[in-house]
Design an enzyme around this catalytic site. Structure first.
Site, short mmCIF file in Angstrom:
data_model
loop_
_atom_site.label_atom_id
_atom_site.label_comp_id
_atom_site.label_asym_id
_atom_site.label_seq_id
_atom_site.Cartn_x
_atom_site.Cartn_y
_atom_site.Cartn_z
N GLY A 31 -37.72 -53.73 -60.50
CA GLY A 31 -37.91 -53.99 -58.94
C GLY A 31 -39.27 -53.02 -58.60
O GLY A 31 -39.93 -52.91 -59.45
N LEU A 33 -41.58 -54.53 -56.89
CA LEU A 33 -42.42 -55.47 -57.28
C LEU A 33 -43.85 -55.40 -56.63
O LEU A 33 -44.01 -55.16 -55.57
CB LEU A 33 -41.83 -56.90 -57.10
CG LEU A 33 -40.54 -57.01 -57.50
CD1 LEU A 33 -40.00 -58.57 -57.42
CD2 LEU A 33 -40.39 -56.92 -59.09
N GLY A 36 -48.67 -57.12 -60.00
CA GLY A 36 -48.69 -57.20 -61.53
C GLY A 36 -47.42 -58.21 -61.90
O GLY A 36 -47.46 -58.99 -62.57
N HIS A 37 -46.32 -57.70 -61.22
CA HIS A 37 -45.12 -58.46 -61.30
C HIS A 37 -45.31 -60.02 -60.63
O HIS A 37 -44.82 -60.90 -61.48
CB HIS A 37 -43.99 -57.96 -60.63
CG HIS A 37 -43.38 -56.59 -60.98
ND1 HIS A 37 -43.83 -55.40 -60.32
CD2 HIS A 37 -43.02 -56.02 -62.20
CE1 HIS A 37 -43.11 -54.51 -61.02
NE2 HIS A 37 -42.78 -54.80 -62.12
N LYS A 149 -50.15 -53.86 -69.16
CA LYS A 149 -50.31 -52.39 -68.56
C LYS A 149 -49.43 -51.40 -69.71
O LYS A 149 -49.69 -50.55 -69.90
CB LYS A 149 -49.91 -51.96 -67.32
CG LYS A 149 -50.30 -50.70 -67.08
CD LYS A 149 -50.01 -50.36 -65.55
CE LYS A 149 -48.45 -50.32 -65.29
NZ LYS A 149 -47.92 -49.07 -65.73
N GLN A 153 -44.88 -50.85 -74.71
CA GLN A 153 -43.59 -51.59 -74.73
C GLN A 153 -43.62 -52.91 -75.16
O GLN A 153 -42.82 -53.49 -75.80
CB GLN A 153 -43.58 -51.65 -73.20
CG GLN A 153 -42.04 -52.68 -72.67
CD GLN A 153 -41.71 -52.27 -71.27
OE1 GLN A 153 -41.19 -51.40 -70.89
NE2 GLN A 153 -42.47 -53.16 -70.56
O1 PAF Z 1 -41.43 -52.56 -67.80
C1 PAF Z 1 -40.17 -52.37 -67.10
O2 PAF Z 1 -40.30 -52.47 -65.88
C2 PAF Z 1 -38.96 -51.85 -67.97
O3 PAF Z 1 -39.39 -51.34 -68.88
C3 PAF Z 1 -38.25 -53.02 -68.19
C4 PAF Z 1 -39.06 -54.11 -69.43
C5 PAF Z 1 -37.78 -54.00 -67.16
C6 PAF Z 1 -36.86 -52.57 -69.12
O4 PAF Z 1 -36.21 -51.74 -68.09
#
Ligand code: PAF
Length: 281
Positions: A31, A33, A36-37, A149, A153
């Site tokens: 959330g 947002l 970027g999202h 970014k 991950q």
């Molecule tokens: O990048 C994020 O916002 C979080 O690490 C994700 C991938 C939603 C996992 O909770």
């Protein structure tokens, strides 16, 4: 646009949609947002029949002293943004749905989860890998979209998908930046005016390194020193790490060669920020 809270309902929606031959694009988020999202959502919208966005502030990826409780939450605002972008479903599960009583199974990616950000956030990537695997199993996406970014991950998720034979394509999209180069992040909202101004130095440091590499610098330690000189000019900015690693497997490099990831993390006041650049050395 539907907002689905129950795992069973989300799974049924995805199963039925796939049976009908529809493709699902998925953007996992916590959330808060931002642009970027939205860039991920727009790409998913172009490439898929259906777009699912999950909003779940995942407790297992926060350390005991981190900002889980005060992480920005505003479903109404996020839902309005999603609706505007033509999202079909927001999956907004309960913590007790994702982690029911007796939960004991985690996804752990060796080595990749112990370096860079993991040094100051132990356990973080175990939480991320676990929740993302669960979300993939519930949402059943054809393609999942992540931002560059969070470079570490993205590398870890790709590894999970490969190692566990998950049937999902991972697409990593470029960093979206503010006018002064600061990478968009939900945590930028925590910065006060002065801190926000200081934060511009991160991108300056990264661009300096890029310039040096383009001019032929090959010694990572030299490049890191030059970046530190720039970043440390802003007194408020405390460097957590600056690393130069292989962009695909995060291996530390002794010499700049091939596709490299220049990654950094800093603290400004109480806020931890990360940023990176991929450079072809
Ligand atoms: O990048 C994020 O916002 C979080 O690490 C994700 C991938 C939603 C996992 O909770």
């Amino acid at each position: 646009m539907k907002i689905i809270r129950l795992i069973k309902e989300m799974s049924n929606f995805s199963c039925l949609s796939r049976q009908k031959g529809k493709t699902i694009g998925f953007i996992p988020t916590m959330g808060a947002l931002h642009a970027g999202h939205l860039s991920l959502i727009r790409c998913a919208r172009k490439e898929n029949d259906l777009v699912v966005v999950s909003i779940f502030v995942n407790p297992s990826q926060f350390g005991p002293k981190e900002d889980f409780k005060k992480y920005p939450r505003n479903l109404k605002k996020d839902a309005d943004l999603c609706k505007n972008e033509g999202v079909d479903v927001i999956f907004y599960p309960l913590v007790t749905g994702i982690y029911p009583a007796g939960f004991k199974t985690y996804v752990e990616v060796k080595e990749l989860s112990d370096m860079l950000c993991a040094k100051s956030r132990p356990g973080h990537f175990k939480g991320v890998a676990t929740v993302v695997t669960k979300l993939f199993n519930i949402v059943l996406p054809d393609t999942a979209y992540f931002g560059q970014k969070d470079a570490q991950q993205a590398v870890i998720i790709k590894r999970v998908v490969m190692d566990l034979n998950l049937a999902v394509r991972i697409k990593v999209m470029p960093i979206i930046r503010e006018k002064d180069g600061l990478a968009m992040s939900s945590r930028n909202a925590y910065l006060d005016k002065k801190e926000r101004k200081s934060a511009a130095v991160l991108y300056m440091g990264l661009k300096k390194a890029e310039g040096l590499i383009k001019k032929g610098a090959v010694n990572p330690q030299y490049i890191i020193r030059r970046m530190k000189n720039i970043i440390e000019k802003e007194r408020a900015v405390k460097i957590d790490y600056i690393s130069i690693v292989d962009a695909e497997d995060l291996r530390p490099l002794k010499r700049i060669k091939g596709k490299i990831l220049l990654a950094l993390a800093v603290r400004i006041g109480k806020v931890r920020l990360i940023d990176n650049l991929i450079i072809n050395g």
